[in-house]
Design an enzyme around this catalytic site. Structure first.
Site, PDB file in Angstrom:
ATOM      1  N   SER A 110      46.820  46.624  36.720  1.00  0.00           N
ATOM      2  CA  SER A 110      45.838  47.555  37.275  1.00  0.00           C
ATOM      3  C   SER A 110      45.693  48.762  36.340  1.00  0.00           C
ATOM      4  O   SER A 110      45.326  48.605  35.182  1.00  0.00           O
ATOM      5  CB  SER A 110      46.251  47.967  38.698  1.00  0.00           C
ATOM      6  OG  SER A 110      45.193  48.612  39.367  1.00  0.00           O
ATOM      7  N   GLU A 202      40.528  40.556  35.531  1.00  0.00           N
ATOM      8  CA  GLU A 202      40.639  40.567  36.996  1.00  0.00           C
ATOM      9  C   GLU A 202      40.153  41.927  37.487  1.00  0.00           C
ATOM     10  O   GLU A 202      40.031  42.877  36.707  1.00  0.00           O
ATOM     11  CB  GLU A 202      42.088  40.329  37.439  1.00  0.00           C
ATOM     12  CG  GLU A 202      43.081  41.392  37.011  1.00  0.00           C
ATOM     13  CD  GLU A 202      43.169  42.602  37.938  1.00  0.00           C
ATOM     14  OE1 GLU A 202      42.841  42.459  39.150  1.00  0.00           O
ATOM     15  OE2 GLU A 202      43.554  43.689  37.472  1.00  0.00           O
ATOM     16  N   HIS A 270      45.309  41.528  41.640  1.00  0.00           N
ATOM     17  CA  HIS A 270      45.578  42.201  42.910  1.00  0.00           C
ATOM     18  C   HIS A 270      45.730  41.242  44.086  1.00  0.00           C
ATOM     19  O   HIS A 270      45.761  41.675  45.240  1.00  0.00           O
ATOM     20  CB  HIS A 270      44.458  43.201  43.203  1.00  0.00           C
ATOM     21  CG  HIS A 270      44.466  44.399  42.308  1.00  0.00           C
ATOM     22  ND1 HIS A 270      43.994  44.343  41.015  1.00  0.00           N
ATOM     23  CD2 HIS A 270      44.891  45.674  42.502  1.00  0.00           C
ATOM     24  CE1 HIS A 270      44.113  45.548  40.450  1.00  0.00           C
ATOM     25  NE2 HIS A 270      44.656  46.361  41.338  1.00  0.00           N
TER      26      HIS A 270
END
Length: 298
Positions: A110, A202, A270
């Site tokens: 992230s 992602e 995630h």
């Protein structure tokens, strides 16, 4: 130019736990920290729990904490407490030249993508995987596999059972991470993808049209042209708008004209299974899987 692989930590080695981004949720943090303490010595400052709005303390606190870990000769891996937002605010103030002389494994996903991007630019391998607050949501088996990877016992098969968007086969070094963070690093002039790479992507909570906009931005900037193949991870809560266009339809529309292999369905990001993998390792993409060319140590 090949990637430098940091020395892998062994049981009992020193791991630095830092908070370069958003403030730390103690309830989610403490179980993950307990697991790390079972295997490694931990260096952690009390100020890790500082808060400054949506950040884990001031920029200076977060910068100094991370910088100290980067240049400590005893530290073998740097493990963020959580992601969120904030690493980008201090990225240009960190001792990357000194880090390059004695690199350590940077772990996370992230927001930690910005640290991975900087390591990639210097051709230093890093580890896309959990942060401390997500360790407790992993099964014991998954945590064991993560530890094997961190300690240098890498498995050959990274991701099986992928779905082709554009079939084909490609080889290259695996890089990438969170799409939103790759885009903002490109906007800041700090994205330097290796030519012929396999690009992992992602994201979460992004509407399909926003995914389209980000991919188009990377394409217009020439970044996607450097990829020999693309592997897509989880796209969590990327729900259609009123037009009904799904995120997978958007990804196919934006990536199919690149004329490189594109595969979806890898379990990283995630989602429920954030399978860890090495950024900077050589891989083969094709035939419905992503495979490491060699294991570390061979």
């Amino acid at each position: 130019m090949g990637f430098t692989f940091p020395v892998s930590p062994a049981r009992g080695d020193l791991i630095a736990v830092v908070a370069p981004a958003t403030g730390v949720d103690r309830k989610r943090f403490e179980p993950g920290l307990a697991w790390l303490c079972e295997h490694y010595r931990i260096r952690m400052l009390p100020s890790i729990f500082d808060e400054n709005g949506y950040l884990a303390g001031s920029d200076a606190r977060r910068r100094d904490e991370l910088a100290s870990a980067m240049i400590d000769p005893d530290v073998r891996a740097i493990f963020p407490a959580r992601a969120g937002y904030g690493s980008m605010r201090i990225i240009d103030q960190l001792p990357w030249d000194e880090f390059e002389k004695d690199p350590k494994w940077i772990v996370g996903f992230s927001d930690i993508t910005v640290l991975h991007v900087e390591a990639t630019a210097r051709r230093i391998a890093s580890l896309h995987g959990p942060v401390v607050t997500t360790l407790s949501s992993m099964s014991a088996h998954a945590r064991g596999g993560f530890r094997e990877l961190l300690e240098g016992r890498e498995r050959h098969l990274c991701f099986p059972h992928l779905e082709p968007i554009t079939p084909g086969t490609a080889e290259g070094v695996l890089v990438g991470g969170n799409l939103s963070l790759l885009v903002v690093m490109a906007a800041g002039g700090r994205l330097n993808l290796p030519e012929g790479c396999i690009l992992a992507l992602e994201d979460t909570t992004e509407h399909p049209y926003r995914v389209d906009r980000m991919l188009t931005s990377l394409r217009l900037g020439g970044h996607l042209a450097r990829a020999a193949g693309i592997v897509l991870g989880d796209w969590v809560n990327c729900q259609p708008d009123g037009d009904g266009v799904t995120v997978m339809e958007t990804l196919a529309s934006c990536l199919s004209d690149l004329r490189v292999p594109v595969y979806a369905g890898a379990t990283f990001g995630h989602g429920a299974m954030n399978t860890p993998f090495v950024l900077g390792g050589d891989v083969v993409l094709g035939d419905g899987q992503l495979v490491a060319k060699v294991t570390r140590g061979e």
